[in-house]
Design an enzyme around this catalytic site. Structure first.
Site, PDB file in Angstrom:
ATOM      1  N   ARG A  30      50.746  14.003   1.657  1.00 24.80           N
ATOM      2  CA  ARG A  30      51.467  13.132   0.763  1.00 24.80           C
ATOM      3  C   ARG A  30      50.317  12.444   0.242  1.00 24.80           C
ATOM      4  O   ARG A  30      50.856  11.365  -0.862  1.00 24.80           O
ATOM      5  CB  ARG A  30      52.383  11.999   1.668  1.00 24.80           C
ATOM      6  CG  ARG A  30      51.620  11.420   2.569  1.00 24.80           C
ATOM      7  CD  ARG A  30      52.407  10.412   3.491  1.00 24.80           C
ATOM      8  NE  ARG A  30      51.523   9.856   4.561  1.00 24.80           N
ATOM      9  CZ  ARG A  30      52.007   8.837   5.157  1.00 24.80           C
ATOM     10  NH1 ARG A  30      53.188   8.248   5.137  1.00 24.80           N
ATOM     11  NH2 ARG A  30      51.344   8.354   6.232  1.00 24.80           N
ATOM     12  N   LYS A 102      56.476  16.185  18.688  1.00 23.18           N
ATOM     13  CA  LYS A 102      57.147  16.046  19.910  1.00 23.18           C
ATOM     14  C   LYS A 102      57.399  14.605  20.071  1.00 23.18           C
ATOM     15  O   LYS A 102      56.502  13.707  19.958  1.00 23.18           O
ATOM     16  CB  LYS A 102      55.741  16.365  20.943  1.00 23.18           C
ATOM     17  CG  LYS A 102      55.267  17.748  20.931  1.00 23.18           C
ATOM     18  CD  LYS A 102      54.067  18.020  21.639  1.00 23.18           C
ATOM     19  CE  LYS A 102      53.483  19.678  21.755  1.00 23.18           C
ATOM     20  NZ  LYS A 102      52.511  19.630  22.372  1.00 23.18           N
ATOM     21  N   SER A 132      48.636  22.554  23.583  1.00 20.44           N
ATOM     22  CA  SER A 132      47.639  22.939  22.493  1.00 20.44           C
ATOM     23  C   SER A 132      47.152  21.778  22.133  1.00 20.44           C
ATOM     24  O   SER A 132      47.679  20.961  21.429  1.00 20.44           O
ATOM     25  CB  SER A 132      48.204  23.858  21.305  1.00 20.44           C
ATOM     26  OG  SER A 132      49.295  23.065  20.580  1.00 20.44           O
ATOM     27  N   ALA A 134      44.943  20.348  18.903  1.00 17.38           N
ATOM     28  CA  ALA A 134      44.396  20.628  17.453  1.00 17.38           C
ATOM     29  C   ALA A 134      43.410  21.329  17.534  1.00 17.38           C
ATOM     30  O   ALA A 134      42.738  22.389  16.636  1.00 17.38           O
ATOM     31  CB  ALA A 134      44.803  19.605  16.592  1.00 17.38           C
ATOM     32  N   LYS A 185      56.674  15.015  28.318  1.00 15.82           N
ATOM     33  CA  LYS A 185      55.231  15.037  28.863  1.00 15.82           C
ATOM     34  C   LYS A 185      54.231  14.115  28.407  1.00 15.82           C
ATOM     35  O   LYS A 185      53.483  13.587  28.939  1.00 15.82           O
ATOM     36  CB  LYS A 185      54.761  16.641  28.723  1.00 15.82           C
ATOM     37  CG  LYS A 185      54.359  16.832  27.187  1.00 15.82           C
ATOM     38  CD  LYS A 185      53.051  16.460  26.805  1.00 15.82           C
ATOM     39  CE  LYS A 185      53.059  16.823  25.330  1.00 15.82           C
ATOM     40  NZ  LYS A 185      51.667  16.443  24.768  1.00 15.82           N
ATOM     41  N   ASP A 238      52.699  22.125  29.186  1.00 19.29           N
ATOM     42  CA  ASP A 238      52.128  20.928  28.378  1.00 19.29           C
ATOM     43  C   ASP A 238      52.007  19.586  29.153  1.00 19.29           C
ATOM     44  O   ASP A 238      50.931  19.030  28.970  1.00 19.29           O
ATOM     45  CB  ASP A 238      53.120  20.733  27.295  1.00 19.29           C
ATOM     46  CG  ASP A 238      52.234  20.087  25.832  1.00 19.29           C
ATOM     47  OD1 ASP A 238      51.083  20.012  26.077  1.00 19.29           O
ATOM     48  OD2 ASP A 238      53.151  19.980  24.904  1.00 19.29           O
ATOM     49  N   THR A 242      48.058  17.906  29.088  1.00 18.03           N
ATOM     50  CA  THR A 242      48.146  16.419  28.506  1.00 18.03           C
ATOM     51  C   THR A 242      47.901  15.426  29.657  1.00 18.03           C
ATOM     52  O   THR A 242      47.175  14.289  29.526  1.00 18.03           O
ATOM     53  CB  THR A 242      49.369  15.905  27.828  1.00 18.03           C
ATOM     54  OG1 THR A 242      49.897  17.437  27.020  1.00 18.03           O
ATOM     55  CG2 THR A 242      49.508  15.065  26.923  1.00 18.03           C
ATOM     56  N   SER A 248      43.711  14.491  25.266  1.00 17.16           N
ATOM     57  CA  SER A 248      45.081  13.685  24.718  1.00 17.16           C
ATOM     58  C   SER A 248      45.002  12.516  24.413  1.00 17.16           C
ATOM     59  O   SER A 248      44.534  11.847  25.147  1.00 17.16           O
ATOM     60  CB  SER A 248      45.869  14.065  25.922  1.00 17.16           C
ATOM     61  OG  SER A 248      47.143  13.205  25.738  1.00 17.16           O
ATOM     62  N   ARG A 249      45.643  12.146  23.263  1.00 23.55           N
ATOM     63  CA  ARG A 249      45.598  10.943  22.579  1.00 23.55           C
ATOM     64  C   ARG A 249      46.607   9.938  23.851  1.00 23.55           C
ATOM     65  O   ARG A 249      46.188   8.679  24.033  1.00 23.55           O
ATOM     66  CB  ARG A 249      46.071  10.623  21.185  1.00 23.55           C
ATOM     67  CG  ARG A 249      45.124  11.304  20.324  1.00 23.55           C
ATOM     68  CD  ARG A 249      45.892  11.669  18.990  1.00 23.55           C
ATOM     69  NE  ARG A 249      46.838  12.526  19.241  1.00 23.55           N
ATOM     70  CZ  ARG A 249      47.410  13.351  18.183  1.00 23.55           C
ATOM     71  NH1 ARG A 249      47.104  13.188  16.831  1.00 23.55           N
ATOM     72  NH2 ARG A 249      48.514  14.369  18.247  1.00 23.55           N
ATOM     73  N   ASN A 250      47.775  10.511  24.246  1.00 27.93           N
ATOM     74  CA  ASN A 250      48.517   9.890  25.124  1.00 27.93           C
ATOM     75  C   ASN A 250      47.711   9.377  26.388  1.00 27.93           C
ATOM     76  O   ASN A 250      48.038   8.237  26.704  1.00 27.93           O
ATOM     77  CB  ASN A 250      49.597  10.657  25.320  1.00 27.93           C
ATOM     78  CG  ASN A 250      50.712  10.697  23.951  1.00 27.93           C
ATOM     79  OD1 ASN A 250      51.547   9.704  23.761  1.00 27.93           O
ATOM     80  ND2 ASN A 250      50.723  11.832  23.318  1.00 27.93           N
TER      81      ASN A 250
END
Ligand SMILES: NC(=O)C1=CN([C@@H]2O[C@H](COP(=O)(O)OP(=O)(O)OC[C@H]3O[C@@H](n4cnc5c(N)ncnc54)[C@H](O)[C@@H]3O)[C@@H](O)[C@H]2O)C=CC1
Ligand SMILES: O=C(CO)COP(=O)(O)O
Length: 320
Positions: A30, A102, A132, A134, A185, A238, A242, A248-250
């Site tokens: 964008r 997600k 997965s 990135a 998750k 997942d 995760t 994982s960012r979470n």
């Protein structure tokens, strides 16, 4: 068959790189400036640095051009999905839209497929989800994901068109199960990160993952998912990835909460809004979702990680 990816974040860029192994891909951003930079420098320096974009990827900010493709993968954060689709509904009408996000929409309690149905009613919706990172996909490491679509004929075609040399897609018609596995998750990953960050140890993490999975199943079954879907890539698969990796960012967000460290607020952490959405729905349905509840509370600052763990441990004893 032509493919565009709408959304040039980490995941959208990684998918475009993998799909470029099959043929030309249009990657839409964008942000005009970002699109120009990516097209010229052949890199997504902001979200996926040090990985080159193959020549077969064209980066553009022209939605009219990007939306000409037969298949459009929509890779924006869950809470932005409705706005993005609404903005471009006119050019997306009648298209095959594969959501790659997600989460559960906080304002409505809906998942990505329902949001597509509401915003672009005559589109053909599907969902790509599963374990997965990135970075792994972009580096060409082997990955297996779930492709969910109610229409199995369309899904078989998509499975063929979107599988690549390193990306193996399994298909399901259980869109609710696939959506909820990927959404829930993230909530459990925040909890596991917080547990490790607070210094509670690996045994506590295993307990949280297992009891978290029980919550995932309870919620998903209440919403009509098939139990076997949750046992698959989009649920168990997942969850394992995760909850056990600092990629994982979470999970990293949870770690920061447990350690009382700062966390970059520009990072996409889908589990925060989803935990709030879950807690709201669970309360309305009378469903017991204690881990989701404390994840919502530690994320909003209503309670500390230490208090949350003490509360979980002091709940009445019960059958497994
Ligand atoms: N990064 C990963 O390893 C994986 C991410 N996912 C999922 O993919 C989704 C996207 O995540 P990431 O790409 O990692 O996030 P990101 O933070 O790297 O990128 C998000 C992108 O969405 C764009 N965006 C936001 N609002 C928009 C709007 N209204 N219109 C158009 N574009 C908009 C942003 O400009 C940005 O490029 C999330 O739901 C995430 O759970 C799924 C699997 C792996
Ligand atoms: O969904 C993912 C892995 O399957 C990526 O996880 P994070 O959004 O926590 O980085």
């Amino acid at each position: 068959m032509s493919i565009s990816v709408l959304g040039s974040g980490a995941f959208g860029t990684a998918l475009a790189i993998s799909l470029a192994g099959n043929g030309p891909v249009t990657l839409w951003s964008r942000d005009t400036k970002q699109a120009q930079l990516m097209q010229e420098n052949r890199e997504n320096a902001a979200r996926l640095p040090n990985i080159g974009l193959p020549d077969r990827i064209t980066v553009t900010s022209d939605i009219a051009l990007a939306s000409q493709s037969d298949i459009l993968l929509v890779s924006v954060p869950m809470q932005k999905l409705r706005g993005a689709l609404r903005d471009y509904a006119a050019v997306l009408a009648g298209k095959t839209l594969v959501a790659c996000c997600k989460g559960i929409e906080l304002s409505t309690g809906l998942g990505p497929i329902s949001v597509i149905r509401e915003t672009v009613p005559d589109a053909h919706p599907a969902l790509l989800t599963g374990p997965s990172f990135a970075d792994d996909i972009a580096r060409g490491l082997p990955t297996a994901l779930t492709l969910a679509c109610k229409d199995d004929v369309l899904n078989q075609k998509l499975q063929h068109d979107l599988s690549t040399a390193n990306l193996r897609l399994y298909r399901t018609t259980d869109v609710i199960g696939a959506e909820l596995g990927g959404a829930l998750k993230n909530v459990m990953a925040i909890g596991c990160g917080a547990c490790i960050g607070e210094g509670m140890g690996e045994s506590a993490r295993a307990a949280l993952m297992t009891r978290g999975f029980a919550e995932m199943q309870r919620f998903a079954l209440m919403r009509g998912a098939r139990p076997d879907t949750l046992m698959g890539l989009s649920g168990m698969g997942d969850l394992v990835l995760t909850c056990s990796s600092a990629l994982s960012r979470n999970y990293r967000y949870g770690l920061a909460l447990g350690r009382q460290d700062d966390f970059d607020t520009n990072t996409t952490v889908e589990g925060v809004a989803t935990a709030q959405a879950l807690t709201k729905i669970a309360a309305a349905e009378g469903l017991d979702m204690p881990i989701s509840k404390v994840v919502a509370e530690i994320s909003s600052g209503e309670c500390s990680v230490g208090e949350a763990i003490r509360w979980l441990l002091n709940r009445p004893l019960k059958e497994e």
